[in-house]
Scaffold this motif. Structure first.
Motif, PDB file in Angstrom:
ATOM      1  N   HIS A 175       0.803  -1.234   0.000  1.00 38.67           N
ATOM      2  CA  HIS A 175       0.000   0.000   0.000  1.00 38.67           C
ATOM      3  C   HIS A 175       0.833   1.281   0.000  1.00 38.67           C
ATOM      4  O   HIS A 175       0.385   2.316  -0.478  1.00 38.67           O
ATOM      5  CB  HIS A 175      -0.968   0.011   1.199  1.00 38.67           C
ATOM      6  N   TYR A 203      -6.548   2.605  15.294  1.00 38.76           N
ATOM      7  CA  TYR A 203      -6.298   2.610  13.853  1.00 38.76           C
ATOM      8  C   TYR A 203      -6.705   3.945  13.241  1.00 38.76           C
ATOM      9  O   TYR A 203      -7.742   4.513  13.602  1.00 38.76           O
ATOM     10  CB  TYR A 203      -7.114   1.509  13.164  1.00 38.76           C
ATOM     11  N   VAL A 209      -7.008   7.367   5.312  1.00 38.55           N
ATOM     12  CA  VAL A 209      -6.319   6.221   4.701  1.00 38.55           C
ATOM     13  C   VAL A 209      -6.530   6.251   3.187  1.00 38.55           C
ATOM     14  O   VAL A 209      -5.595   6.060   2.410  1.00 38.55           O
ATOM     15  CB  VAL A 209      -6.835   4.894   5.282  1.00 38.55           C
ATOM     16  N   LEU A 244      -3.592   6.719   0.254  1.00 37.32           N
ATOM     17  CA  LEU A 244      -3.429   5.754  -0.834  1.00 37.32           C
ATOM     18  C   LEU A 244      -3.424   6.443  -2.197  1.00 37.32           C
ATOM     19  O   LEU A 244      -2.759   6.006  -3.130  1.00 37.32           O
ATOM     20  CB  LEU A 244      -4.566   4.727  -0.797  1.00 37.32           C
ATOM     21  N   LEU A 296     -11.264   1.226   5.351  1.00 38.19           N
ATOM     22  CA  LEU A 296      -9.858   0.857   5.437  1.00 38.19           C
ATOM     23  C   LEU A 296      -9.306   1.313   6.783  1.00 38.19           C
ATOM     24  O   LEU A 296      -9.586   2.430   7.230  1.00 38.19           O
ATOM     25  CB  LEU A 296      -9.059   1.512   4.300  1.00 38.19           C
ATOM     26  N   TYR A 297      -8.488   0.454   7.427  1.00 33.66           N
ATOM     27  CA  TYR A 297      -7.957   0.728   8.753  1.00 33.66           C
ATOM     28  C   TYR A 297      -6.432   0.595   8.703  1.00 33.66           C
ATOM     29  O   TYR A 297      -5.915  -0.448   8.311  1.00 33.66           O
ATOM     30  CB  TYR A 297      -8.543  -0.247   9.775  1.00 33.66           C
ATOM     31  N   TYR A 298      -5.755   1.647   9.126  1.00 31.65           N
ATOM     32  CA  TYR A 298      -4.286   1.652   9.062  1.00 31.65           C
ATOM     33  C   TYR A 298      -3.720   1.528  10.475  1.00 31.65           C
ATOM     34  O   TYR A 298      -4.048   2.312  11.373  1.00 31.65           O
ATOM     35  CB  TYR A 298      -3.790   2.942   8.421  1.00 31.65           C
ATOM     36  N   GLU A 330       0.439  -1.506   8.574  1.00 30.52           N
ATOM     37  CA  GLU A 330      -0.420  -2.410   7.814  1.00 30.52           C
ATOM     38  C   GLU A 330      -1.793  -1.772   7.585  1.00 30.52           C
ATOM     39  O   GLU A 330      -2.261  -0.981   8.404  1.00 30.52           O
ATOM     40  CB  GLU A 330      -0.616  -3.729   8.566  1.00 30.52           C
ATOM     41  N   VAL A 331      -2.422  -2.152   6.487  1.00 35.87           N
ATOM     42  CA  VAL A 331      -3.786  -1.727   6.191  1.00 35.87           C
ATOM     43  C   VAL A 331      -4.701  -2.934   6.264  1.00 35.87           C
ATOM     44  O   VAL A 331      -4.449  -3.954   5.601  1.00 35.87           O
ATOM     45  CB  VAL A 331      -3.891  -1.072   4.799  1.00 35.87           C
ATOM     46  N   ASP A 391      -8.048  -4.379   5.181  1.00 38.56           N
ATOM     47  CA  ASP A 391      -8.979  -4.123   4.069  1.00 38.56           C
ATOM     48  C   ASP A 391     -10.037  -5.226   4.041  1.00 38.56           C
ATOM     49  O   ASP A 391      -9.748  -6.371   3.712  1.00 38.56           O
ATOM     50  CB  ASP A 391      -8.183  -4.085   2.758  1.00 38.56           C
ATOM     51  N   VAL A 413      -8.651  -1.103  -1.217  1.00 36.75           N
ATOM     52  CA  VAL A 413      -7.362  -0.720  -1.805  1.00 36.75           C
ATOM     53  C   VAL A 413      -7.382  -0.954  -3.312  1.00 36.75           C
ATOM     54  O   VAL A 413      -6.940  -0.113  -4.098  1.00 36.75           O
ATOM     55  CB  VAL A 413      -6.209  -1.507  -1.137  1.00 36.75           C
TER      56      VAL A 413
END
Length: 463
Positions: free
Chosen positions: A29, A55, A61, A65, A172-174, A180-181, A183, A188
């Motif tokens: 990502h 997150y 997020v 991206l 989406l959670y980062y 890490e993402v 998904d 993504v």
């Protein structure tokens, strides 16, 4: 640290957790923790140190991206609002039914929400339906006859929280600690394909919250995405459901679209989807008139340029431009009916503002500025004597002048008028005086000849 270096060098395949989320490493990502806002990063770290999950979530997020600068950084956690509040000295809980926490760092505010299940973002209307109701029934999914959610506020897991979001690109959670993402719905991949896709059945999700149709148009315009065919299909049939949404909420969504930096495309996207009847019904009248269409296009383009260059843009000015074609039309009609110009203009202002309140609910706090800008427009025609100097000193001169330039650009008034006022501001006092004399100076009065003794009153001197 060693594991992170190995992952960066050799890459790491996406893994899937027990809740069916695909977990993407940095190599998949490209979002680095140093791209995060310091306050958002500190919030996530503080939650993690206390044993909770933290997150970065949603639009931030998505924007990272897409190599865009996020406007806001929101955090999602499994900690309850009370637990979050205890961790941050400068924080406060807001909301009566579903509480969220605002964490302050200097002038920045991070919105921290607890994972929710099968719900939607709280609205004022939702808040009123069960204010103070602490019974278990208050947490059931309540819908009206159209399928719209009236109450659906319960805590849940991160998977639950993802499922209740509207579009895949917003679910989406980062994780800043592992870069890490998480998904859950292919967000993504949709970002890479630039497609806007609804989570779940679009018909059901639109019925739950018809404002999602407006959000689809706004995101498509802002991100330059195309709407997935299945996501677009129900919109034409369900657009009338927007009539059931409180006007204040529609106004908030309209303001987000108009101040997104992509208002011009957004307005035309609304009309193409047939959604303008629910948000900006006045567009039919404006865009069907060539002069009105040129004026609105010029106004929205100017607003987009200001926002994209990080300059402020006034909502009152923007809504003043949207309503001006109707004010102008009514003003001319009243003048044609025999009303004097100034009273006709003020009557037109009041009529248009009263009419729009049932359509968009523009707050009354904007009325004053809009009326001042409109009322100053006839004064730009007065370019003789001391009137131009007095107009320059008016507190709303700059906004009214910008408004005049839009009118000139659209062809409503002569381009020469806008050019004259631009030059009048730039030149020195001597040149200004020369402009007044050349353009609109009062004619010199004829000197009266003195009467000779014995002439009757009222008689003139013979030639």
């Amino acid at each position: 640290m060693i594991r992170r270096i190995i992952n960066k060098v050799f890459g790491r395949k996406p893994r899937v957790d027990g809740t069916r989320a695909q977990i993407l490493p940095l190599s998949a990502h490209g979002i680095r923790r140093d791209q995060l806002d310091d306050c958002a990063l500190k919030t996530c770290e503080t939650l993690a140190q206390a044993g909770y999950k933290g997150y970065l979530v949603g639009g931030a997020v998505r924007d990272l991206l897409l190599n865009m600068t996020p406007k806001d950084f929101d955090v999602a956690t499994d900690a309850t609002p009370e637990e979050v509040r205890r961790l941050f000295r400068r924080s406060r809980i807001i909301g009566r039914r579903f509480q969220i926490v605002h964490v302050m760092c200097g002038r920045e505010t991070i919105e921290v929400t607890t994972f929710r299940a099968n719900g939607q973002k709280e609205t004022e209307e939702d808040d009123e339906h069960a204010a103070g109701d602490k019974s278990p029934a208050a947490h059931k999914r309540l819908t009206d006859e159209h399928g719209r959610l009236l109450s659906d506020n319960v805590f849940g897991s991160m998977a639950d929280d993802a499922a209740r979001r509207d579009f895949t690109i917003n679910a989406l959670y980062y994780d800043p600690a592992r870069e890490e993402v998480h998904d859950y719905f292919g967000g993504v991949a949709d970002c890479k394909k630039r497609v806007l896709r609804m989570i779940g059945d679009p018909d059901t999700r639109y019925r739950e919250d018809p404002v999602r149709m407006l959000r689809a148009a706004r995101f498509a315009a802002k991100l330059d995405f195309h709407i997935d065919p299945a996501t677009r299909k129900p919109v034409a049939a369900l657009a009338p459901l927007l009539a059931n949404i409180p006007r204040a909420r529609i106004f908030d969504e309209a303001l987000k679209l108009l101040l997104s930096g992509h208002a011009l495309r957004g307005v035309h996207q609304l009309r193409a989807e047939g959604l303008h009847h629910g948000m900006l019904p006045l567009l039919d009248t404006i865009l069907d008139d060539p002069t009105g269409e040129r004026f609105i296009n010029a106004a929205l383009k100017s607003t987009d340029e200001r926002i994209q260059s990080d300059r402020p843009s006034s909502p009152a000015f923007l809504f003043g431009t949207l309503l001006w074609p109707q004010v102008l039309l009514r003003w001319r009609a009243l003048e044609a009916a025999g009303e004097k110009p100034q009273p006709a203009l003020f009557a037109a202002m009041d009529e248009v503002l009263d009419t729009q309140r049932s359509q968009l609910a523009i707050p009354r706090r904007y009325d004053g500025m809009m009326k001042e800008i409109w009322a100053l427009q006839p004064r730009f025609e007065q370019r003789g004597g001391q009137r131009p100097y007095r107009l320059l000193e008016h507190p709303r001169f700059r906004a009214a002048y910008d408004f005049l330039l839009l009118r000139a650009e659209s062809g409503e008034v002569a381009a020469e008028l806008g050019e004259w006022w631009t030059r009048f501001q730039e030149v020195g006092e001597d040149e200004r005086a020369g402009m007044l004399l050349a353009d609109n100076a009062p004619k010199p009065r004829r000197k009266r000849k003195r009467k000779k003794p014995g002439e009757a009153a009222g008689e003139t001197q013979p030639a």
